[in-house]
Design an enzyme around this catalytic site. Structure first.
Site, mmCIF file in Angstrom:
data_model
loop_
_atom_site.group_PDB
_atom_site.id
_atom_site.type_symbol
_atom_site.label_atom_id
_atom_site.label_comp_id
_atom_site.label_asym_id
_atom_site.label_seq_id
_atom_site.Cartn_x
_atom_site.Cartn_y
_atom_site.Cartn_z
ATOM 1 N N TYR A 115 -4.061 -3.115 -10.080
ATOM 2 C CA TYR A 115 -3.865 -2.791 -8.652
ATOM 3 C C TYR A 115 -2.896 -3.783 -7.991
ATOM 4 O O TYR A 115 -1.983 -3.383 -7.257
ATOM 5 C CB TYR A 115 -5.231 -2.808 -7.953
ATOM 6 C CG TYR A 115 -5.157 -2.719 -6.452
ATOM 7 C CD1 TYR A 115 -4.926 -1.500 -5.824
ATOM 8 C CD2 TYR A 115 -5.303 -3.859 -5.653
ATOM 9 C CE1 TYR A 115 -4.851 -1.420 -4.442
ATOM 10 C CE2 TYR A 115 -5.223 -3.787 -4.279
ATOM 11 C CZ TYR A 115 -5.000 -2.571 -3.676
ATOM 12 O OH TYR A 115 -4.908 -2.491 -2.302
ATOM 13 N N SER A 121 0.797 -1.237 0.000
ATOM 14 C CA SER A 121 0.000 0.000 0.000
ATOM 15 C C SER A 121 0.824 1.280 0.000
ATOM 16 O O SER A 121 0.258 2.359 -0.165
ATOM 17 C CB SER A 121 -0.956 0.025 1.185
ATOM 18 O OG SER A 121 -2.001 -0.865 0.934
ATOM 19 N N TYR A 125 -4.584 3.862 8.106
ATOM 20 C CA TYR A 125 -5.938 3.319 8.302
ATOM 21 C C TYR A 125 -6.462 3.676 9.694
ATOM 22 O O TYR A 125 -6.295 4.810 10.129
ATOM 23 C CB TYR A 125 -5.964 1.797 8.059
ATOM 24 C CG TYR A 125 -5.121 1.424 6.875
ATOM 25 C CD1 TYR A 125 -5.491 1.847 5.600
ATOM 26 C CD2 TYR A 125 -3.920 0.740 7.002
ATOM 27 C CE1 TYR A 125 -4.714 1.552 4.493
ATOM 28 C CE2 TYR A 125 -3.132 0.441 5.908
ATOM 29 C CZ TYR A 125 -3.534 0.854 4.662
ATOM 30 O OH TYR A 125 -2.760 0.576 3.578
ATOM 31 N N VAL A 166 1.234 -3.588 3.860
ATOM 32 C CA VAL A 166 1.263 -4.871 4.569
ATOM 33 C C VAL A 166 2.540 -5.672 4.311
ATOM 34 O O VAL A 166 2.747 -6.715 4.925
ATOM 35 C CB VAL A 166 0.040 -5.784 4.291
ATOM 36 C CG1 VAL A 166 -1.211 -5.279 4.964
ATOM 37 C CG2 VAL A 166 -0.158 -6.021 2.817
ATOM 38 N N LYS A 208 0.296 3.344 -2.960
ATOM 39 C CA LYS A 208 -0.880 4.210 -3.125
ATOM 40 C C LYS A 208 -0.494 5.691 -3.139
ATOM 41 O O LYS A 208 -1.226 6.517 -3.672
ATOM 42 C CB LYS A 208 -1.903 3.906 -2.019
ATOM 43 C CG LYS A 208 -2.507 2.494 -2.163
ATOM 44 C CD LYS A 208 -3.348 2.096 -0.957
ATOM 45 C CE LYS A 208 -3.863 0.662 -1.113
ATOM 46 N NZ LYS A 208 -4.512 0.145 0.113
HETATM 47 N N1 GLN Z 1 -2.311 -5.346 -1.814
HETATM 48 C C1 GLN Z 1 -2.804 -5.217 -0.475
HETATM 49 C C2 GLN Z 1 -4.315 -5.392 -0.445
HETATM 50 O O1 GLN Z 1 -4.969 -4.890 -1.307
HETATM 51 C C3 GLN Z 1 -2.412 -3.906 0.090
HETATM 52 C C4 GLN Z 1 -2.939 -3.653 1.489
HETATM 53 C C5 GLN Z 1 -1.982 -2.930 2.375
HETATM 54 O O2 GLN Z 1 -0.786 -2.858 2.111
HETATM 55 N N2 GLN Z 1 -2.477 -2.445 3.473
HETATM 56 O O3 GLN Z 1 -4.856 -6.024 0.417
#
Ligand code: GLN
Length: 301
Positions: free
Chosen positions: A188, A61, A236, A254, A64
């Site tokens: 994605y 993420s 988050y 993650v 993003k």
């Molecule tokens: N690719 C992961 C997902 O969509 C990214 C989530 C994350 O890094 N928090 O679940």
């Protein structure tokens, strides 16, 4: 600075509680949790590292941030009619708010919002070209061409990403997706599967810190606003906790990476694969808390 980082890396190495690696993406479940790296790229052009700072990891993420920068470059402020700018107070992959808010995700850093961002930058080109554009942006920001997508990780997430597919279908049912669900999800998952080391990530984050000599890939206004969203939404439902403990804008993934911007001062990347209860790097968060204490850096003065 070097003494701070050595101390932080040593503390992480000795820490008995390293958190849990992400298990829902099979390829990430295999990562050795016993790794820790940190890199600080300062506004005067210096770069300090400690621990496993040159080991590539899945940025997940953290991507993003770059995807948002690119989507804003393409769609401009019209993106904000499709995705909000408020913290969600729920997990990164939560689906509950989507129905309540008619398919307009709270912010571009939760998964639902990131799917809209990906859909937006996909409007301009086919997935391969769009991902090429994203890699080009990241490589230019980092000043490093050796940054790639791990296709095995992308496939592993695509094969098991039922929740993200559910969200994408929900967005489509609300007319908030212009491209095919499969196309958006494929793009994605490849975006999330970009691999970078702490050194590369800290270098790539320099466009956020608005200081002379830093790569200027966006207007200063836009970079500042992306940093504001990192502060309010980048972790988050742990965003408030990160702001309280660290006081600097950060975006986690993650894979255990966190990109942190200290405006005017430095871009920082930290990585350790074990996660806390919010899905953010446990040792990475602790390291940033110690780093902020040692340097006295905070956007709150
Ligand atoms: N690719 C992961 C997902 O969509 C990214 C989530 C994350 O890094 N928090 O679940």
């Amino acid at each position: 600075m070097q003494r701070f980082l050595d101390e932080i890396a040593e503390h992480a190495r000795l820490s008995p509680e390293k958190g849990q690696v992400a298990r829902y993406i099979p390829q990430l479940a295999k990562i050795d949790p016993d790794q820790f790296g940190i890199c600080v790229s300062t506004a005067d052009g210096a770069c300090y590292v400690a621990g496993d700072a040159d080991v590539p990891f899945s940025i997940q993420s953290v991507s993003k941030v770059f995807a948002l920068a690119m989507a804003l470059g393409h769609a401009g402020d019209s993106l904000w009619s499709r995705v909000g700018r408020e913290p969600s107070g729920s997990a990164f992959d939560s689906i509950v708010l989507l129905e309540r808010e008619q398919g307009v995700p709270r912010n571009p850093f939760i998964n639902a919002g990131a799917l809209v961002t990906t859909d937006s930058y996909l409007d301009m080109s086919a997935p391969k070209e769009a991902l090429g554009g994203l890699l080009h942006f990241i490589r230019a920001a980092a000043g490093d061409d050796d940054i790639h997508i791990n296709a095995t990780v992308a496939r592993s997430e695509l094969a098991t990403g039922h929740r993200n597919f559910a969200m994408a279908h929900y967005l489509a049912s609300c007319d908030n997706l212009n491209n095919d669900v499969d196309k958006v999800l494929g793009t994605y998952c490849h975006q999330c599967a970009i691999e970078m080391s702490c050194r590369q990530l800290a270098m790539a984050g320099r466009f956020l810190i608005d200081a002379p000599g830093m790569p200027r890939l966006l207007s200063a206004d836009r970079s500042r606003r992306i940093a504001a969203l990192m502060m309010t939404c980048g972790h988050y439902d742990g965003s408030g906790d990160f702001a309280f403990r660290v006081g600097l804008p950060g975006k986690s993934g993650v894979g255990g990476g966190i990109l942190v911007a200290a405006p005017g001062k430095a871009s920082i990347a930290v990585w350790s694969p074990g996660l806390n209860q919010y899905g953010n790097s446990k040792l990475g968060t602790e390291a940033m808390e110690a780093f902020a204490r040692m340097t006295g850096w905070s956007v709150f003065g």
